[in-house]
Write a protein that holds these residues in place. Structure first.
Motif, PDB file in Angstrom:
ATOM      1  N   PHE A 254       0.833  -1.221   0.050  1.00  0.00           N
ATOM      2  CA  PHE A 254      -0.156   0.018   0.036  1.00  0.00           C
ATOM      3  C   PHE A 254       0.885   1.196  -0.001  1.00  0.00           C
ATOM      4  N   ASN A 255       1.934   1.281   0.901  1.00  0.00           N
ATOM      5  CA  ASN A 255       2.734   2.260   0.997  1.00  0.00           C
ATOM      6  C   ASN A 255       3.618   2.762  -0.273  1.00  0.00           C
ATOM      7  N   ALA A 256       4.127   1.562  -1.035  1.00  0.00           N
ATOM      8  CA  ALA A 256       4.788   1.655  -2.212  1.00  0.00           C
ATOM      9  C   ALA A 256       3.902   2.389  -3.487  1.00  0.00           C
TER      10      ALA A 256
ATOM     11  N   VAL B 135      -0.132   4.927   7.189  1.00  0.00           N
ATOM     12  CA  VAL B 135      -0.391   4.449   5.849  1.00  0.00           C
ATOM     13  C   VAL B 135      -1.921   4.335   5.738  1.00  0.00           C
ATOM     14  N   ALA B 136      -2.535   3.733   6.601  1.00  0.00           N
ATOM     15  CA  ALA B 136      -4.217   3.453   6.658  1.00  0.00           C
ATOM     16  C   ALA B 136      -4.784   4.639   6.425  1.00  0.00           C
ATOM     17  N   GLU B 137      -4.475   5.829   6.862  1.00  0.00           N
ATOM     18  CA  GLU B 137      -5.091   7.269   6.994  1.00  0.00           C
ATOM     19  C   GLU B 137      -4.819   7.807   5.447  1.00  0.00           C
ATOM     20  N   ARG B 138      -3.514   7.689   5.019  1.00  0.00           N
ATOM     21  CA  ARG B 138      -3.469   8.299   3.483  1.00  0.00           C
ATOM     22  C   ARG B 138      -4.028   7.495   2.651  1.00  0.00           C
ATOM     23  N   TRP B 139      -3.988   6.289   2.753  1.00  0.00           N
ATOM     24  CA  TRP B 139      -4.788   5.132   1.732  1.00  0.00           C
ATOM     25  C   TRP B 139      -6.211   5.929   1.619  1.00  0.00           C
TER      26      TRP B 139
ATOM     27  N   GLY C 238       8.542  12.671   6.952  1.00  0.00           N
ATOM     28  CA  GLY C 238      10.047  12.596   6.110  1.00  0.00           C
ATOM     29  C   GLY C 238      10.348  11.139   6.095  1.00  0.00           C
ATOM     30  N   VAL C 239       9.566  10.159   6.743  1.00  0.00           N
ATOM     31  CA  VAL C 239      10.123   8.721   6.857  1.00  0.00           C
ATOM     32  C   VAL C 239       9.013   7.971   5.698  1.00  0.00           C
ATOM     33  N   LEU C 240       9.869   7.180   4.923  1.00  0.00           N
ATOM     34  CA  LEU C 240       8.989   6.141   4.054  1.00  0.00           C
ATOM     35  C   LEU C 240       8.639   4.883   4.751  1.00  0.00           C
ATOM     36  N   GLU C 241       9.717   4.295   5.199  1.00  0.00           N
ATOM     37  CA  GLU C 241       9.198   3.177   6.081  1.00  0.00           C
ATOM     38  C   GLU C 241      10.542   2.812   6.966  1.00  0.00           C
ATOM     39  N   CYS C 242      10.034   1.974   7.939  1.00  0.00           N
ATOM     40  CA  CYS C 242      11.198   2.114   9.271  1.00  0.00           C
ATOM     41  C   CYS C 242      11.126   0.654   9.699  1.00  0.00           C
TER      42      CYS C 242
ATOM     43  N   LEU D 152      14.918  -1.358   3.151  1.00  0.00           N
ATOM     44  CA  LEU D 152      14.957  -2.612   4.125  1.00  0.00           C
ATOM     45  C   LEU D 152      14.665  -4.007   3.678  1.00  0.00           C
ATOM     46  N   PRO D 153      15.361  -5.162   4.338  1.00  0.00           N
ATOM     47  CA  PRO D 153      15.227  -6.246   3.803  1.00  0.00           C
ATOM     48  C   PRO D 153      13.823  -6.793   3.930  1.00  0.00           C
ATOM     49  N   LYS D 154      13.123  -7.583   3.226  1.00  0.00           N
ATOM     50  CA  LYS D 154      11.916  -7.929   3.029  1.00  0.00           C
ATOM     51  C   LYS D 154      11.797  -9.279   2.558  1.00  0.00           C
ATOM     52  N   SER D 155      10.688 -10.084   3.030  1.00  0.00           N
ATOM     53  CA  SER D 155      10.520 -11.192   2.700  1.00  0.00           C
ATOM     54  C   SER D 155       9.779 -11.108   1.039  1.00  0.00           C
ATOM     55  N   ASN D 156       9.440 -12.224   0.279  1.00  0.00           N
ATOM     56  CA  ASN D 156       9.135 -12.153  -0.941  1.00  0.00           C
ATOM     57  C   ASN D 156       7.479 -11.750  -0.899  1.00  0.00           C
ATOM     58  N   VAL D 157       6.792 -11.638   0.195  1.00  0.00           N
ATOM     59  CA  VAL D 157       5.321 -11.307   0.471  1.00  0.00           C
ATOM     60  C   VAL D 157       5.266  -9.721   0.850  1.00  0.00           C
ATOM     61  N   GLY D 158       6.662  -9.122   1.144  1.00  0.00           N
ATOM     62  CA  GLY D 158       6.907  -7.697   1.334  1.00  0.00           C
ATOM     63  C   GLY D 158       6.854  -7.736   2.957  1.00  0.00           C
TER      64      GLY D 158
END
Length: 565
Positions: free
Chosen positions: A323-325, A354-358, A493-497, A550-556
């Motif tokens: 959703f963020n991407a 993320v939810a509120e922006r979506w 200013g933060v994309l993800e963390c 950031l490292p992610k699984s194949n599901v994100g």
């Protein structure tokens, strides 16, 4: 667990029932089908002329899906496999995936879903552990199979290509994949057959009814291994049929306020080898006669946005990172979202920013739910008509009970934090060949211990505060990474963390936060000031590290364990 058992097994008050939508029953009705194969055949007959799955501009109707899966099932039976034998499927979201999976199920075999990006070591472990006798693999990953298969019991390998079911366009797709993008490393599997060859041979054979019972295994769904060695959750036909029914009555409540389209269109951006998409997209899509738009590579955000723009998407299961991407893509922001009815968030916590922006961008709220491979997967869900973001994973769905327990297995006071435990007809039969792991995961009264920490409020909504193992202990105080991450993520200013605990000689552990900037000028001082304003002292990150990704699984899902180092 049947309805009688579910009614009598507990005396704890089900406080969540008062919060149910008016159309949702306490218990699901008795199952209508004996097996997933029977459900599949019924749907294909009812919805024969409708599109069932689409990929890269090509659609399969339910009629064609039935015919092609019948060939796969007949071919497998002709190879001498016995009922209950395991067949591995190592494919992304391409049309062959549902054809193969439903063919396996109809023939009386057990599906072993395999992540196509596995290394040879990981693939070998899963094939050996499951005892798989056959493997379907996309040619892009055939080199991995070449290295792993000789060390396993696999006797039959079938290799598919990206273009196999795309008609004339398939030749162009295969040329681009092989020659232009060079996505197919050289491989050698001398006894392997091609997917097209198997369809051709299967067309001359008959599929025998295997006499599948509800208690028979349908899937060995391997856990991601985040809590140890990857192990197979044994999911029966009854488990999956029950979860389909549970989701069905919950989905129906979404149409109390919105008109139900003649045919629902699902976006399937999450991989079908993952339990979330397997059940919520594929199984629910087939059961309801819906149309699934398959996305083979959801990491290609521009291509995904283009695909979304070409369809009237009604239902969109996704993850926080996806959703963020999407929202950070300029073309996505210009799309028409008026057709969206339901957006499901699962797999990881949905963050409030993320939810509120979506909601602001699309007009459709993210309905957060919760589940695991071991629960087929859905165990809880928020009401479909709830527009505000609660940060809760929702209410136990029909025929499901949640119990919050301490380390001794005793139920904690309502509102206190403990381990979330789940009981219901969707809970697995156990872990494959691991009775010790099964015993450790199940309570004496048949609840599954999730390993997730949370609490239930007075309305019956559950909130996850974190996984047991991810909890950070600072000077005797519990710090939950999800809370720290949600605060930091709310900074513009933060994309993800991602937050983790580091060893500290003074406090036992200290909090470290890894940050991907949205604003390239964001400083450590600004992040710390934001945390001072929003977190009590012991919860504030002592260390901040900026990363490009950031490292992610194949599901994100963000992999905290890789950040701990």
């Amino acid at each position: 667990m049947n309805e009688v058992t579910a009614r009598s097994a507990t005396s704890m008050p089900k406080i969540w029932l008062a919060s149910y939508p008016p159309t949702v029953p306490e218990f699901i009705p008795p199952l209508k089908h004996q097996s997933l194969g029977e459900l599949f055949e019924d749907s294909c007959a009812r919805f024969a002329e409708r599109p069932a799955f689409s990929s890269m501009g090509k659609s399969l109707t339910f009629r064609t899906l039935e015919a092609e899966s019948r060939k796969i099932g007949a071919w497998l039976q002709a190879q001498g496999l016995a009922k209950g034998d395991r067949v591995a499927v190592m494919l992304p979201n391409v049309l062959q995936n549902p054809v193969i999976v439903y063919g396996i199920l109809r023939a009386g075999f057990v599906v072993v879903n395999v992540n196509p990006l596995y290394t040879p070591r990981e693939l070998e472990h899963q094939l050996r552990d499951s005892g798989a006798k056959a493997l379907f693999v996309l040619e892009n990953f055939a080199r991995t199979a070449e290295q792993a298969v000789p060390k396993t019991d696999v006797k039959h390998v079938v290799v598919a290509t990206m273009g196999d079911m795309l008609g004339l366009k398939g030749h162009i797709v295969n040329f681009i994949v092989r020659r232009v993008k060079k996505l197919v490393p050289a491989w050698s599997l001398p006894s392997a057959k091609s997917f097209r060859q198997v369809l051709s041979e299967g067309a001359r054979l008959s599929l025998s009814a295997p006499g599948t019972k509800p208690s028979d295994l349908a899937f060995l769904q391997y856990t991601g291994g985040t809590t140890g060695v990857s192990k197979g959750a044994m999911l029966t036909h009854a488990n999956l049929l029950a979860n389909k029914e549970q989701m069905g009555v919950w989905l129906d409540s979404a149409f109390l306020e919105k008109k139900r389209p003649e045919q629902l269109q699902f976006l399937c951006a999450l991989p079908l080898y993952h339990i979330f998409a397997l059940t919520v997209n594929s199984l629910m899509g087939v059961a309801t006669g819906s149309h699934n738009i398959l996305i083979a590579n959801p990491r290609d955000i521009p291509a995904l946005v283009k695909e979304i723009g070409e369809h009237q998407i009604h239902i969109f299961p996704g993850l926080n990172t996806l959703f963020n991407a999407l929202m950070n893509n300029a073309d996505f922001q210009k799309l028409d979202f008026s057709a969206l009815i339901l957006v499901f968030g699962g797999g990881m916590s949905v963050q409030r920013p993320v939810a509120e922006r979506w909601l602001e961008m699309t007009g459709c709220p993210i309905t957060e739910g919760y589940g695991l491979s071991e629960t087929s997967p859905v165990a809880t869900a928020n009401r479909c008509n709830r527009r505000d973001f609660s940060g809760m994973i929702g209410l136990p769905i029909s025929s499901t009970e949640i119990s919050i327990r301490d380390d001794d297995g005793e139920e904690v006071e309502q509102g206190d934090v403990g381990e979330i435990c789940i009981r219901g007809p969707q809970v697995m039969a156990g872990y494959w060949n691991r009775p010790d792991e099964t015993a450790a995961a199940m309570t004496p009264d048949n609840y599954f211990r999730t390993g997730d920490m949370g609490y239930m409020d007075a309305q019956g909504y559950t909130k996850i505060v974190d996984r047991k193992k991810d909890m950070i202990l600072v000077s005797g105080f519990n710090v939950y990474p999800n809370e720290v991450e949600e605060v930091v993520a709310s900074h513009p200013g933060v994309l993800e963390c991602a937050a983790v605990g580091l060893k500290d000689e003074h406090s036992g552990e200290a909090v470290k936060i890894f940050v991907v900037r949205k604003d390239p000028n964001l400083t450590e001082a600004e992040v710390k000031a934001h945390c001072v304003a929003n977190l009590t002292n012991y919860k504030r990150p002592r260390f901040i590290e900026f990363r490009d990704s950031l490292p992610k699984s194949n599901v994100g899902k963000i992999l905290r364990r890789e950040l701990r180092g």
